[in-house]
Design a protein around this motif. Structure first.
Motif: not given
Length: 423
Positions: A12-19, A401-412
């Protein structure tokens, strides 16, 4: 990969951040289509040819997602903020008071951020005035009027609107950084470039040069593969921690490593270099004289002078930004404080010198890689009849930027015991 995306949306928390991130990006793109008040849209359409990819206005239009060619309220994009950040970071090296603020931690950084915002407003105001008169000169050449009632009130309204648009975009970027996924400022540039991809694909498909049509996808794939390979490359420095007695227990001990990336600066040097190199030709086009026009042509984004200047700035900014983000003395002190040491290297100053030497060796090929990726595809495109600017700089920013964003999403995801993208 699909399972990883599904896992991200189950939280839920990650879904809210992406939205939230997607909503802010949608607002940013929506503003790119709202024209500034008092602008003659027919005149704007009539001067579209001035924003071809072969000149600096086409390059700036790419980074604004097409907003500049429409004279939209977000015409300036996020570039004034990036320019202000460059100026403040350079001043921190030469101004003692700013250097002192930088060393004060979070409180000092907040003060520097505040100064950056103020400078952004000033730069946006000045740049807005320049663009108003530049568009007016373009419209005069086409025997039209960009502003029906050209007076002080109309010009001031447009300038204030463009300045407010830049401040709003800056605020959106900071909101994404705080409440969304990824770095908001980088994502703004990412969205602007991605928005122009359909135009680039259309230009590629309709290009009469058959060699270009065949080679361009291969060049793009090769550049993307090189970017991913170098961005993920790192030198792992082994670190050993001594055991310590805490109370009645033995704590610490064990071994780990200190990862030093080949390209620790990411895409920031490329963005910095592109921002600075856009200044000379922009000023040249604002001043309507033969010498100024020749100066603008000399620094054409597809020209030799521009490519060499951008490459040199990328190398310099890579060293500069790496030195700002990674301090060998501070790292050595932290290792010593927590009982860590590099095998074969004495703690303290020898460790700092060792890390500095390793970092210098890593930064040099990383800087050359950034310069090569930014310059080589443009050089190859110049050998064809390509009529749009979407070279290595754009691809490097998008992939980075795509790689950095993906890494942050992966960390979450990893924090919640889910498998990430990079296994």
């Amino acid at each position: 990969m699909l399972g990883t995306f599904l896992n991200a949306f189950r939280i839920a928390d990650l879904r809210k951040k992406i939205a939230f991130t997607a909503a802010m990006m949608a607002v940013y793109r929506f503003g790119a289509y709202i024209p500034a008040p008092g602008i003659n849209l027919d005149a704007v359409k009539g001067i579209q040819s001035n924003f071809g990819g072969s000149n600096v206005l086409g390059f700036l239009n790419l980074f604004s997602g097409g907003s500049l060619s429409r004279f939209a309220i977000f015409a300036l994009g996020i570039m004034p903020y990036i320019t202000a950040s460059i100026i403040l970071q350079l001043l921190q090296v030469v101004v003692p008071s700013l250097e002192k603020l930088k060393n004060e931690g979070e409180v000092g950084q907040q003060k520097i951020t505040q100064y950056t915002r103020y400078l952004t407003v000033g730069l946006a105001f000045a740049q807005s005035i320049g663009y108003v008169f530049l568009f007016r000169s373009f419209a005069s050449s086409a025997n039209t009027k960009i502003i029906n009632n050209f007076n002080l009130g109309s010009v001031l309204l447009i300038v204030l609107t463009l300045t407010a648009g830049t401040v709003f975009v800056m605020w959106l970027g900071e909101l994404i950084t705080q409440r969304g996924i990824g770095n908001g400022i980088s994502l703004m540039i990412f969205a602007s470039i991605v928005a122009r991809i359909p135009h680039g694909v259309n230009a590629w498909w309709n290009n009469p040069d058959q060699v270009f049509k065949v080679m361009m996808p291969l060049i793009a794939l090769a550049v993307i593969a090189a970017i991913v390979y170098i961005q993920e490359g790192q030198r792992r420095i082994p670190v050993q921690y001594a055991k310590r007695v805490v109370g009645r227990r033995m704590a610490g001990g064990g071994s780990t490593y200190l990862p030093l990336r080949v390209n620790m600066a990411g895409v920031i040097p490329v963005i910095f270099a592109a921002s600075l190199m856009a200044f000379p030709p922009t000023i040249g086009q604002l001043i309507q004289s033969k010498a100024a026009r020749d100066f603008s042509v000399f620094f054409n984004p597809n020209g030799t002078a521009y490519i060499i200047g951008e490459s040199v700035l990328i190398v310099l900014f890579t060293y500069f930004y790496t030195a700002v983000t990674f301090n060998p003395v501070e790292q050595a002190d932290n290792l010593k404080k927590y009982g860590g040491f590099i095998p074969g290297v004495r703690p303290g100053r020898p460790t700092a010198e060792y890390l500095d030497r390793i970092l210098a060796r890593l930064t040099f090929p990383g800087a050359l890689y950034l310069a090569a990726v930014a310059a080589l595809p443009t050089i190859l495109i110049n050998q064809t009849s390509a009529n749009f600017f979407f070279g290595g700089t754009s691809i490097l920013i998008v992939v980075g930027v795509a790689l950095d964003t993906m890494k942050q999403l992966e960390a979450q995801l990893m924090m919640r015991n889910y498998e990430g993208f990079l296994k």
